[in-house]
Scaffold this active site. Structure first.
Site, mmCIF file in Angstrom:
data_model
loop_
_atom_site.group_PDB
_atom_site.id
_atom_site.type_symbol
_atom_site.label_atom_id
_atom_site.label_comp_id
_atom_site.label_asym_id
_atom_site.label_seq_id
_atom_site.Cartn_x
_atom_site.Cartn_y
_atom_site.Cartn_z
ATOM 1 N N HIS A 26 44.306 35.845 59.085
ATOM 2 C CA HIS A 26 45.872 35.677 59.390
ATOM 3 C C HIS A 26 46.565 34.339 59.741
ATOM 4 C CE1 HIS A 26 45.593 40.255 57.941
ATOM 5 N NE2 HIS A 26 46.616 39.799 57.538
ATOM 6 N N LYS A 50 50.706 52.133 54.227
ATOM 7 C CA LYS A 50 48.874 52.271 54.378
ATOM 8 C C LYS A 50 48.522 53.240 55.764
ATOM 9 C CE LYS A 50 48.239 47.573 53.197
ATOM 10 N NZ LYS A 50 48.072 45.742 53.092
HETATM 11 N N1 COA Z 1 43.226 36.841 55.894
HETATM 12 C C1 COA Z 1 42.934 37.209 56.067
HETATM 13 N N2 COA Z 1 43.494 38.640 55.081
HETATM 14 C C2 COA Z 1 44.332 38.486 54.530
HETATM 15 C C3 COA Z 1 45.075 37.866 54.834
HETATM 16 C C4 COA Z 1 44.916 36.595 54.948
HETATM 17 N N3 COA Z 1 44.764 35.136 55.093
HETATM 18 N N4 COA Z 1 46.050 37.512 53.507
HETATM 19 C C5 COA Z 1 46.211 38.795 53.053
HETATM 20 N N5 COA Z 1 45.117 39.693 53.836
HETATM 21 C C6 COA Z 1 45.237 40.807 54.007
HETATM 22 C C7 COA Z 1 45.517 41.711 55.222
HETATM 23 O O1 COA Z 1 44.207 41.959 55.570
HETATM 24 C C8 COA Z 1 45.625 42.774 53.574
HETATM 25 O O2 COA Z 1 44.187 43.762 53.288
HETATM 26 P P1 COA Z 1 44.186 45.003 53.429
HETATM 27 O O3 COA Z 1 45.107 45.029 52.510
HETATM 28 O O4 COA Z 1 42.306 45.881 53.750
HETATM 29 O O5 COA Z 1 44.659 46.019 55.170
HETATM 30 C C9 COA Z 1 46.471 42.210 52.922
HETATM 31 O O6 COA Z 1 45.676 40.931 52.089
HETATM 32 C C10 COA Z 1 47.675 41.922 52.562
HETATM 33 O O7 COA Z 1 47.869 43.172 53.800
HETATM 34 P P2 COA Z 1 49.328 42.146 54.786
HETATM 35 O O8 COA Z 1 49.328 40.902 54.488
HETATM 36 O O9 COA Z 1 48.638 42.660 56.172
HETATM 37 O O10 COA Z 1 50.774 42.496 53.578
HETATM 38 P P3 COA Z 1 51.111 43.962 52.895
HETATM 39 O O11 COA Z 1 50.880 43.870 51.826
HETATM 40 O O12 COA Z 1 50.674 44.931 53.905
HETATM 41 O O13 COA Z 1 52.902 43.358 53.486
HETATM 42 C C11 COA Z 1 54.665 43.136 54.883
HETATM 43 C C12 COA Z 1 52.898 44.032 54.633
HETATM 44 C C13 COA Z 1 55.215 43.844 56.174
HETATM 45 C C14 COA Z 1 54.604 42.188 54.244
HETATM 46 C C15 COA Z 1 55.292 44.603 53.154
HETATM 47 O O14 COA Z 1 54.515 45.773 53.432
HETATM 48 C C16 COA Z 1 56.662 44.825 53.589
HETATM 49 O O15 COA Z 1 57.540 43.658 53.119
HETATM 50 N N6 COA Z 1 57.257 45.076 53.829
HETATM 51 C C17 COA Z 1 58.898 46.175 54.775
HETATM 52 C C18 COA Z 1 59.244 46.794 53.535
HETATM 53 C C19 COA Z 1 59.883 45.890 52.706
HETATM 54 O O16 COA Z 1 60.369 45.437 52.198
HETATM 55 N N7 COA Z 1 58.889 46.164 50.652
HETATM 56 C C20 COA Z 1 59.324 45.331 49.616
HETATM 57 C C21 COA Z 1 60.682 45.763 49.127
HETATM 58 S S1 COA Z 1 60.221 47.327 48.529
#
Ligand code: COA
Length: 173
Positions: A26, A50
């Protein structure tokens, strides 16, 4: 012919995620986004579906500690948002979202998210950035698994996160 002046880009760029917890992957994306756009807002989704280890406030504190450990605090703001990402962007007046893309397996979910968000707000766009290959295999889930099973994932996360994981899993270190 005189050169046309191009004014510098001033864009509010939002990097949203769950960050449970923040990893070096990240932070790599934050570094790259800040280099391109000058500043970044890291937005922690509070309403994640989650099962989370850290509360929103803990995740915010960990990101802030990680940023200051890696001298990234300047021009990077961390916020918690509730509700839909598109509504949060509207409140900020932002139109650009940054997401990291690691494997082809990320692509399907990311495409769906980008299209749903665009459907909800046609003015926003998502920009994808590739993390350094050193971070490509990291995820928050894997980091938590390593810590839960007794090893410090110090190659993958900032020191503040190692300490917080030890505290959560009851290891004295
Ligand atoms: N390096 C390491 N890991 C990474 C990464 C990077 N560059 N980019 C993504 N990841 C990983 C994360 O660690 C995470 O791993 P996990 O699943 O083991 O926890 C996974 O990839 C994705 O997680 P993250 O990037 O944190 O995003 P997310 O998929 O959990 O999405 C929001 C989070 C907040 C963006 C999304 O849920 C959201 O927009 N929520 C608000 C409600 C909404 O508007 N929803 C959409 C319309 S319904």
């Amino acid at each position: 012919m005189p050169q046309k002046k191009v004014s510098p880009i001033k864009t509010v760029v939002v990097y949203p995620g769950t960050f449970d917890p923040v990893t070096n992957g990240h932070l790599d994306i934050v570094t790259r986004a800040r280099r391109l756009f000058g500043s970044v807002i890291i937005a922690i989704g509070a309403d994640s579906p989650k099962v989370l280890l850290f509360s929103s406030e803990e995740r915010l504190r960990l990101i802030e500690e990680a940023l200051s450990e890696s001298s990234l605090s300047e021009s990077v703001r961390v916020e918690i948002f509730n509700g839909l990402l598109v509504d949060y962007l509207k409140r900020l007046g932002a139109k650009v979202v940054i997401r990291g893309l690691r494997f082809i397996s990320d692509y399907e979910f990311e495409l769906q998210m980008a299209l749903i968000n665009r459907h909800l707000n046609d003015e926003m766009d998502t920009i994808y950035m590739m993390p350094d290959e050193r971070h490509i295999h990291i995820s928050s889930t894997i980091v938590k698994e390593i810590a839960r099973l007794g090893r410090d994932p110090y190659e993958f996360v900032p020191r503040a996160v190692v300490r917080a994981l030890r505290a959560k899993y009851g290891q004295s270190g």
